[in-house]
Design a protein around this motif. Structure first.
Motif, short mmCIF file in Angstrom:
data_model
loop_
_atom_site.label_atom_id
_atom_site.label_comp_id
_atom_site.label_asym_id
_atom_site.label_seq_id
_atom_site.Cartn_x
_atom_site.Cartn_y
_atom_site.Cartn_z
N VAL A 153 -8.12 -1.67 7.43
CA VAL A 153 -6.87 -2.45 7.49
C VAL A 153 -7.19 -3.94 7.36
CG1 VAL A 153 -4.94 -3.12 8.98
CG2 VAL A 153 -5.59 -0.70 8.77
N GLU A 154 -8.20 -4.41 8.07
CA GLU A 154 -8.54 -5.84 8.01
C GLU A 154 -9.00 -6.27 6.62
OE1 GLU A 154 -9.66 -7.42 12.41
OE2 GLU A 154 -11.27 -6.36 11.34
N ALA A 155 -9.52 -5.35 5.84
CA ALA A 155 -9.91 -5.70 4.46
C ALA A 155 -8.71 -6.20 3.67
CB ALA A 155 -10.54 -4.48 3.78
N HIS A 156 -7.51 -5.82 4.08
CA HIS A 156 -6.30 -6.29 3.41
C HIS A 156 -5.93 -7.71 3.86
CE1 HIS A 156 -5.02 -2.57 1.36
NE2 HIS A 156 -5.70 -1.99 2.33
N ARG A 157 -6.56 -8.21 4.92
CA ARG A 157 -6.30 -9.57 5.40
C ARG A 157 -7.34 -10.56 4.91
NH1 ARG A 157 -4.59 -8.87 11.68
NH2 ARG A 157 -6.41 -10.09 12.14
N GLN A 158 -8.49 -10.07 4.53
CA GLN A 158 -9.62 -10.94 4.23
C GLN A 158 -9.58 -11.38 2.78
OE1 GLN A 158 -12.49 -8.11 5.60
NE2 GLN A 158 -12.33 -8.78 7.72
N THR A 159 -10.01 -12.61 2.56
CA THR A 159 -9.95 -13.20 1.22
C THR A 159 -11.17 -12.84 0.38
OG1 THR A 159 -11.06 -15.21 1.95
CG2 THR A 159 -8.64 -15.16 2.09
N GLY A 160 -12.18 -12.31 0.97
CA GLY A 160 -13.40 -12.00 0.24
C GLY A 160 -14.43 -13.10 0.38
N GLU A 161 -14.05 -14.21 1.01
CA GLU A 161 -15.00 -15.29 1.24
C GLU A 161 -15.64 -15.10 2.60
OE1 GLU A 161 -13.45 -19.20 0.55
OE2 GLU A 161 -12.10 -18.44 -0.99
N TRP A 162 -16.94 -14.86 2.59
CA TRP A 162 -17.67 -14.63 3.83
C TRP A 162 -18.37 -15.92 4.21
CZ3 TRP A 162 -23.00 -14.35 5.24
CH2 TRP A 162 -23.23 -13.83 6.51
N VAL A 163 -18.28 -16.27 5.48
CA VAL A 163 -18.91 -17.48 5.97
C VAL A 163 -19.95 -17.07 7.00
CG1 VAL A 163 -18.53 -19.67 7.16
CG2 VAL A 163 -16.79 -18.77 5.60
N ARG A 164 -21.19 -17.52 6.79
CA ARG A 164 -22.26 -17.22 7.74
C ARG A 164 -21.97 -17.93 9.05
NH1 ARG A 164 -26.95 -15.01 7.23
NH2 ARG A 164 -27.01 -15.21 4.97
N PRO A 165 -21.98 -17.17 10.17
CA PRO A 165 -21.74 -17.81 11.47
C PRO A 165 -22.83 -18.84 11.77
CG PRO A 165 -21.80 -15.41 11.67
CD PRO A 165 -22.21 -15.75 10.28
N SER A 166 -22.43 -19.90 12.43
CA SER A 166 -23.44 -20.88 12.85
C SER A 166 -24.28 -20.25 13.96
CB SER A 166 -22.76 -22.15 13.35
OG SER A 166 -22.05 -21.90 14.54
N SER A 167 -25.43 -20.80 14.21
CA SER A 167 -26.33 -20.21 15.21
C SER A 167 -25.68 -20.17 16.58
CB SER A 167 -27.65 -20.98 15.26
OG SER A 167 -27.41 -22.34 15.61
N GLY A 168 -24.76 -21.07 16.86
CA GLY A 168 -24.07 -21.06 18.15
C GLY A 168 -23.05 -19.95 18.28
N ASP A 169 -22.62 -19.36 17.15
CA ASP A 169 -21.60 -18.31 17.17
C ASP A 169 -22.19 -16.91 17.21
OD1 ASP A 169 -19.69 -20.24 17.01
OD2 ASP A 169 -19.41 -20.07 14.84
N ARG A 170 -23.49 -16.78 17.15
CA ARG A 170 -24.09 -15.45 17.02
C ARG A 170 -24.05 -14.62 18.29
NH1 ARG A 170 -29.66 -16.27 13.98
NH2 ARG A 170 -28.98 -17.83 12.53
N GLY A 171 -24.06 -15.25 19.44
CA GLY A 171 -24.09 -14.48 20.68
C GLY A 171 -25.41 -13.76 20.85
N GLU A 172 -25.47 -12.87 21.81
CA GLU A 172 -26.71 -12.16 22.11
C GLU A 172 -27.17 -11.29 20.96
OE1 GLU A 172 -27.06 -10.17 25.86
OE2 GLU A 172 -25.75 -11.64 26.80
N ALA A 173 -26.25 -10.59 20.31
CA ALA A 173 -26.63 -9.70 19.22
C ALA A 173 -27.28 -10.48 18.09
CB ALA A 173 -25.42 -8.93 18.71
N GLY A 174 -26.73 -11.64 17.77
CA GLY A 174 -27.30 -12.47 16.73
C GLY A 174 -28.67 -12.98 17.09
N ARG A 175 -28.85 -13.40 18.35
CA ARG A 175 -30.16 -13.87 18.80
C ARG A 175 -31.17 -12.74 18.77
NH1 ARG A 175 -26.90 -16.88 22.15
NH2 ARG A 175 -26.98 -15.38 23.83
N ASP A 176 -30.73 -11.54 19.22
CA ASP A 176 -31.65 -10.40 19.23
C ASP A 176 -32.07 -10.04 17.82
OD1 ASP A 176 -31.39 -10.30 21.95
OD2 ASP A 176 -30.02 -8.58 21.96
N ALA A 177 -31.15 -10.08 16.87
CA ALA A 177 -31.48 -9.73 15.50
C ALA A 177 -32.38 -10.77 14.86
CB ALA A 177 -30.19 -9.57 14.67
N ALA A 178 -32.23 -12.04 15.29
CA ALA A 178 -33.02 -13.10 14.72
C ALA A 178 -34.44 -13.10 15.23
CB ALA A 178 -32.36 -14.45 15.01
#
Length: 179
Positions: A153-178
């Motif tokens: 459903v959300e694919a119908h809201r998204q423009t197709g432009e993906w923006v990489r989250p800044s390092s401050g927006d990653r949260g724990e999961a982003g830090r763990d993956a990094a």
């Protein structure tokens, strides 16, 4: 509660029946909101959204049965009348009630799926902490399916432009993956 040879303690069964009936109200409410979207969607994406919403209804029907039947398996009664659902559902009122174009229904359905998915994940934790793995598994299945539909459903809201989250927006999961 009805007597059963289920080996979960009566107190756990009672808590799980209450949890299941609370989420049953949400599941039935979700199903009816999806039907409202299916019936009333308008606009250039009509056929795609009409079919999509009906496919989600089919899965919501399965969620309703899974939850209701689990409550009965534990010796309870499934509370699923329209009045019970109206009294117990935690979902917000459907946002596109005045008809609405396709985008309004997409937004309203996405909101309902997001709320429903959140309550399913909370139920996973509650059931797991009560050591009722079967109920937890049911909610895991529901959560996984709800997340899939939310993505579609959300694919119908998204423009197709993906923006990489800044390092401050990653949260724990982003830090763990990094790391």
């Amino acid at each position: 509660m009805y007597e059963t040879l289920n080996d979960l303690s009566p107190s756990i069964r009672e808590r799980m029946i209450e949890l299941l009936n609370a989420r049953l109200a949400d599941a039935i409410d979700l199903r009816t909101q999806l039907k409202v979207a299916h019936w009333n969607v308008k606009g250039p994406q009509f056929i795609a959204l009409h079919k999509l919403f009906d496919e989600i209804v089919d899965d919501a029907d399965e969620y309703v049965d899974l939850v209701a039947e689990r409550a009965v398996q534990l010796g309870g009664v499934a509370d699923g009348t329209a009045r019970q659902v109206a009294e117990r559902s935690t979902l917000d009122e459907y946002a596109a009630t005045g008809g609405g174009n396709g985008q309004e229904h997409v937004d309203a359905v996405a909101d309902a799926l997001g709320q429903f998915g959140r309550s399913a994940r909370q139920a996973i934790e509650i059931a797991a902490s009560a050591k009722d793995q079967d109920t937890s598994d049911i909610f895991t299945e529901i959560s996984r399916g709800t997340d899939k539909w939310l993505w579609m459903v959300e694919a119908h809201r998204q423009t197709g432009e993906w923006v990489r989250p800044s390092s401050g927006d990653r949260g724990e999961a982003g830090r763990d993956a990094a790391h």
